[in-house]
Design a protein around this motif. Structure first.
Motif, PDB file in Angstrom:
ATOM      1  N   LEU A   1       0.834  -1.202   0.000  1.00 55.48           N
ATOM      2  CA  LEU A   1       0.000   0.000   0.000  1.00 55.48           C
ATOM      3  C   LEU A   1       0.869   1.253   0.000  1.00 55.48           C
ATOM      4  O   LEU A   1       0.580   2.223  -0.718  1.00 55.48           O
ATOM      5  CB  LEU A   1      -0.925  -0.006   1.216  1.00 55.48           C
ATOM      6  CG  LEU A   1      -1.871   1.187   1.359  1.00 55.48           C
ATOM      7  CD1 LEU A   1      -2.796   1.275   0.139  1.00 55.48           C
ATOM      8  CD2 LEU A   1      -2.683   1.074   2.640  1.00 55.48           C
ATOM      9  N   ILE A   2       1.929   1.232   0.789  1.00 56.62           N
ATOM     10  CA  ILE A   2       2.858   2.359   0.789  1.00 56.62           C
ATOM     11  C   ILE A   2       3.457   2.545  -0.599  1.00 56.62           C
ATOM     12  O   ILE A   2       3.602   3.670  -1.100  1.00 56.62           O
ATOM     13  CB  ILE A   2       3.978   2.138   1.829  1.00 56.62           C
ATOM     14  CG1 ILE A   2       3.401   2.200   3.251  1.00 56.62           C
ATOM     15  CG2 ILE A   2       5.075   3.188   1.664  1.00 56.62           C
ATOM     16  CD1 ILE A   2       4.412   1.879   4.321  1.00 56.62           C
ATOM     17  N   ILE A  32       2.130   1.749  -3.456  1.00 54.56           N
ATOM     18  CA  ILE A  32       1.117   2.288  -4.360  1.00 54.56           C
ATOM     19  C   ILE A  32       0.949   3.786  -4.139  1.00 54.56           C
ATOM     20  O   ILE A  32       0.853   4.564  -5.095  1.00 54.56           O
ATOM     21  CB  ILE A  32      -0.220   1.563  -4.149  1.00 54.56           C
ATOM     22  CG1 ILE A  32      -0.106   0.112  -4.601  1.00 54.56           C
ATOM     23  CG2 ILE A  32      -1.334   2.253  -4.921  1.00 54.56           C
ATOM     24  CD1 ILE A  32      -1.284  -0.727  -4.209  1.00 54.56           C
ATOM     25  N   LEU A  33       0.931   4.194  -2.878  1.00 62.12           N
ATOM     26  CA  LEU A  33       0.791   5.615  -2.577  1.00 62.12           C
ATOM     27  C   LEU A  33       2.015   6.401  -3.045  1.00 62.12           C
ATOM     28  O   LEU A  33       1.901   7.545  -3.487  1.00 62.12           O
ATOM     29  CB  LEU A  33       0.582   5.808  -1.071  1.00 62.12           C
ATOM     30  CG  LEU A  33      -0.724   5.222  -0.498  1.00 62.12           C
ATOM     31  CD1 LEU A  33      -0.762   5.406   1.013  1.00 62.12           C
ATOM     32  CD2 LEU A  33      -1.934   5.861  -1.149  1.00 62.12           C
ATOM     33  N   ALA A  34       3.185   5.755  -2.953  1.00 65.28           N
ATOM     34  CA  ALA A  34       4.412   6.425  -3.381  1.00 65.28           C
ATOM     35  C   ALA A  34       4.512   6.528  -4.900  1.00 65.28           C
ATOM     36  O   ALA A  34       5.132   7.439  -5.430  1.00 65.28           O
ATOM     37  CB  ALA A  34       5.630   5.687  -2.827  1.00 65.28           C
ATOM     38  N   GLU A  35       3.928   5.569  -5.585  1.00 63.55           N
ATOM     39  CA  GLU A  35       3.978   5.541  -7.059  1.00 63.55           C
ATOM     40  C   GLU A  35       2.553   5.567  -7.598  1.00 63.55           C
ATOM     41  O   GLU A  35       2.113   4.659  -8.285  1.00 63.55           O
ATOM     42  CB  GLU A  35       4.708   4.276  -7.525  1.00 63.55           C
ATOM     43  CG  GLU A  35       6.145   4.191  -7.056  1.00 63.55           C
ATOM     44  CD  GLU A  35       7.037   5.171  -7.790  1.00 63.55           C
ATOM     45  OE1 GLU A  35       6.665   5.593  -8.896  1.00 63.55           O
ATOM     46  OE2 GLU A  35       8.107   5.499  -7.258  1.00 63.55           O
ATOM     47  N   GLU A  36       1.829   6.620  -7.268  1.00 67.01           N
ATOM     48  CA  GLU A  36       0.412   6.725  -7.614  1.00 67.01           C
ATOM     49  C   GLU A  36       0.200   6.549  -9.108  1.00 67.01           C
ATOM     50  O   GLU A  36       0.899   7.120  -9.942  1.00 67.01           O
ATOM     51  CB  GLU A  36      -0.141   8.079  -7.190  1.00 67.01           C
ATOM     52  CG  GLU A  36      -1.637   8.212  -7.374  1.00 67.01           C
ATOM     53  CD  GLU A  36      -2.142   9.546  -6.871  1.00 67.01           C
ATOM     54  OE1 GLU A  36      -3.335   9.805  -7.024  1.00 67.01           O
ATOM     55  OE2 GLU A  36      -1.320  10.317  -6.334  1.00 67.01           O
TER      56      GLU A  36
END
Length: 262
Positions: free
Chosen positions: A244-245, A247-251
């Motif tokens: 999840l981190i 995904i948030l970092a590589e939106e």
């Protein structure tokens, strides 16, 4: 014996894999109820089992947030029943996050296409390598006990052996997939091994509380489902959190990055 079937269903993904995790969730819920309630299966067990089916189904349908919401609602209803009946013990409700969170996490990870599949293969390889090497080194070297109060057989040498085995599995995964940093994935895998061992010890503590050797007898010769996945369920939640981190970092790049975004 069960590993080939699990590997194949991870490859298939979709409804078949979701059905596997749904079944596992219900079986683990049954074992949990037996451990914390003895032979008496209360209403909260039924609520737990139904919630597991709904939550895992929602996660498999691509709705992880609704799956978490369903788990939260089921937990609240079951807790309400326990309070209403004035049953005293509240801690058995820990079974909701203990079982449902990893099941939701695993189905969510697999929904990420090929990279989701490889993330689960990596996770299984790391957990299995941890278990095997922890057993081998612990039996061979022995030494100081890791958690004698909860799991007398575990040693610090076994933990270090498990971390080493997981690190090798992680590096091998990185090389096989052609990733840039085998060393980084080896470090992540070693940390995951520690989390898996914590899960193993937690389940051992539960069995000591219930004064039983195995969580159940659903798998002939291997105990219960919880006995087979005690490390995996902790490691799966940690892996989903890291994913999840990522995904948030590589939106915009999707869950396909998984654990490998790092």
């Amino acid at each position: 014996m069960l590993a080939p079937g699990a590997i194949y269903l991870v490859y298939l993904g979709g409804l078949a894999f979701t059905a596997l995790i749904m079944l596992a969730a219900v079986l683990m819920t049954y074992e949990w109820a037996r451990l914390v309630r003895g032979s008496h299966l209360n209403a909260d067990y039924v609520i737990h089992a139904v919630t597991a089916i709904i939550a895992v189904g929602l996660a498999g349908a691509g709705m992880p947030l609704f799956a978490l919401l369903a788990a939260a609602v089921g937990f609240a209803v079951a807790m309400g029943v326990v309070v209403w009946r004035d049953e005293g013990k509240r801690w058995p409700m820990i079974g909701f996050p203990y079982i449902l969170l990893p099941c939701i996490a695993i189905v969510w990870l697999r929904s990420g296409g090929d990279w989701g599949m490889w993330t689960l293969y990596w996770l299984l390889a790391v957990v299995w390598a941890t278990d095997i090497m922890a057993f081998v080194t612990g039996r061979t070297i022995g030494g100081p006990k890791l958690a004698p109060r909860f799991s007398p057989a575990k040693t610090w040498s076994g933990l270090l052996g498990g971390v080493a085995g997981a690190s090798v599995a992680g590096a091998a995964t990185s090389i096989i997939l052609g990733l840039d940093s085998p060393i980084l994935l080896a470090l992540i895998s070693g940390a995951t091994a520690v989390i898996a061992q914590i899960g193993d010890i937690a389940e051992s503590a539960l069995k000591r509380y219930a004064d039983v050797k195995d969580s159940g007898a659903l798998i002939p010769g291997h105990g219960g489902v919880l006995d087979r996945v005690d490390g995996l369920i902790f490691a799966a939640v940690a892996t989903a959190f890291v994913a999840l981190i990522g995904i948030l970092a590589e939106e915009g790049k999707g869950i396909g990055l998984g654990i490998f975004v790092l």
